[in-house]
Design an enzyme around this catalytic site. Structure first.
Site, PDB file in Angstrom:
ATOM      1  N   SER A 212       0.839  -1.192   0.000  1.00  0.00           N
ATOM      2  CA  SER A 212       0.000   0.000   0.000  1.00  0.00           C
ATOM      3  C   SER A 212       0.877   1.246   0.000  1.00  0.00           C
ATOM      4  CB  SER A 212      -0.934  -0.032   1.215  1.00  0.00           C
ATOM      5  OG  SER A 212      -1.893   1.005   1.113  1.00  0.00           O
ATOM      6  N   ASN A 213       0.312   2.380   0.326  1.00  0.00           N
ATOM      7  CA  ASN A 213       1.095   3.622   0.388  1.00  0.00           C
ATOM      8  C   ASN A 213       0.555   4.478   1.537  1.00  0.00           C
ATOM      9  OD1 ASN A 213      -1.067   5.450  -0.681  1.00  0.00           O
ATOM     10  ND2 ASN A 213      -0.855   4.070  -2.428  1.00  0.00           N
ATOM     11  N   ARG A 214       1.188   5.627   1.741  1.00  0.00           N
ATOM     12  CA  ARG A 214       0.888   6.422   2.937  1.00  0.00           C
ATOM     13  C   ARG A 214      -0.238   7.430   2.755  1.00  0.00           C
ATOM     14  NH1 ARG A 214       5.030   5.817   6.614  1.00  0.00           N
ATOM     15  NH2 ARG A 214       6.986   5.087   5.768  1.00  0.00           N
TER      16      ARG A 214
END
Ligand SMILES: Cc1cc2nc3c(=O)[nH]c(=O)nc-3n(C[C@H](O)[C@H](O)[C@H](O)COP(=O)(O)O)c2cc1C
Length: 404
Positions: A212-214
């Protein structure tokens, strides 16, 4: 506070018996200075903390406390204020008042005012941290929220009791922003459908692990709220985030980039603008495992093969109706504007919002952003602003474009 929004507005400010009453004196003053008529209503409990005279002197209006008091020329004073109000604000709201409002009690002036009013209701609770965390209080807050009230959540920090935790009245800026949001609705985008994507995507590696990402989703949610305030019919396609969508927005929840792609294309027919604020994974694991990967089977090194996800922006541009505006976001760790210009050209977008996520104040998860709008008209660098203000300016830009 923004005088252009508040001037001439009738604000009912309900003040209840919390130690935080002294802070709200300043709120009443700021609202009055911004041109609003501020009608303060206090519970008898609130008057134990600050005299009505203090509010009266700052708002230039008598303060109402007693339901059965004399009401000059108003025959039905217990409902008149609610009916006249452009917005009703309860600050600070005690646990007791939250319980009364959640249950629809009408045994005091704040209760009758809220029941009789169709105006937006903004509630800023303040209390000791255990009172706030108590399931009874939390259920009352949920009930009020479900009915459409805006809850300006208390902050965490040191409390009057000497304890630390969540419960401290939100900042006057946060309460003021909620009041302005409630009042600043317009019809600039009435009849227009705006699709907004927000948050990260999750790409499964196995049933329990993801790539995923932030992305926090804050920008996309702020844009959805700003478009809603401008009168648009808003569809929000959201990855998993810890945010509550604005009441009145239709939400489709997705996890993977492929789901986001399908949801956006399904929402595309009839959309006047699509704002792609979601941080979509470019790659996903080629073959997610059906069972959890185990250390003893995998050894010390694991190699994951990733494959490209569908390019959602490209798909939107290819399938959009004529005239549908497409806005992209470019979060970069280097020259975001150069990357955004390239993206604008290569993908055939109408506008790209460039954001250097390494710049101070523009990090993932922050409440501020320093962005640049890149379009065929040129490059417009904005100063460091709250995400809410960036969203407002972006929606104003979209409104301008749609009017041409
Ligand atoms: C010194 C003091 C401070 C208080 N502060 C709070 C508070 O911050 N939040 C709260 O929910 N109740 C607080 N209370 C309790 C409320 O005043 C009490 O529950 C009262 O019944 C609230 O009634 P009202 O909502 O009608 O004003 C406090 C009481 C005292 C004596």
């Amino acid at each position: 506070m923004n005088a252009s929004v508040l001037s001439g507005k009738f604000v009912v400010l309900g003040v209840t018996g919390s130690i935080a009453v002294y802070k709200v004196v300043e709120l009443a003053r700021r609202l009055t200075q911004a041109g609003a008529t501020v009608q303060v209503v206090m519970t008898p409990g609130a008057t134990q903390f600050v005299q009505p005279l203090t509010f009266q002197a700052l708002t230039y209006r008598p303060v109402e406390v007693e339901m059965f008091g004399t009401f000059d020329d108003r025959a039905a004073g217990h409902v008149a204020m609610g009916q006249q109000a452009d917005v009703v604000v309860i600050a600070p709201a005690t646990a007791h008042t939250l319980a009364r409002l959640a249950n629809g009690f009408a045994d005091d002036l704040i209760g009758t005012t809220v029941l009789a009013s169709h105006a937006p209701l903004i509630i800023a609770p303040a209390m000791e941290t255990h009172m706030w965390a108590n399931p009874a209080t939390q259920e009352n807050v949920e009930t009020l929220r479900d009915r459409g009230a805006t809850i300006v959540e208390p902050e965490s920090g040191e409390l009057a009791s000497g304890l630390s935790g969540q419960g401290r009245l939100a900042s006057l800026e946060a309460i003021g922003a909620a009041i302005e949001d409630a009042l600043a609705t317009s019809s600039a985008l009435a009849g227009k459908r705006i699709v907004v994507t927000a948050g990260p995507t999750l790409e499964p590696i196995d049933p329990v692990r993801v790539i995923s990402n932030r992305s926090s989703g804050k920008m996309g949610y702020a844009i959805a709220a700003a478009a809603l305030r401008a009168g648009a019919d808003v569809r929000l396609i959201s990855g998993p985030v810890a945010l509550r969508p604005p009441a009145g927005v239709r939400v489709v929840r997705i996890e993977t980039a492929a789901e986001l792609h399908d949801a956006v294309l399904a929402a595309l027919p009839g959309a006047h603008a699509v704002v792609m604020a979601a941080a979509v994974a470019d790659y996903r694991p080629a073959a997610p495992a059906y069972q959890k990967l185990k250390k003893r089977e995998q050894g010390d090194d694991v190699t994951l093969t990733l494959v490209r996800n569908p390019d959602v922006l490209q798909a939107i541009v290819a399938k959009r109706d004529q005239g549908t505006l497409v806005v992209g976001f470019k979060a970069e760790t280097g020259d975001a504007v150069a990357e955004a210009s390239r993206m604008l050209r290569e993908k055939g977008l109408d506008l790209v919002v460039a954001n250097d996520v390494t710049a101070k104040g523009s990090e993932f998860g922050s409440d501020t952003d320093e962005v640049t709008f890149v379009s065929a008209d040129g490059v417009e660098a904005l100063p460091l602003l709250s995400k809410r203000e960036v969203a407002r300016r972006l929606v104003a830009k979209i409104t301008e474009r749609l009017a041409i």
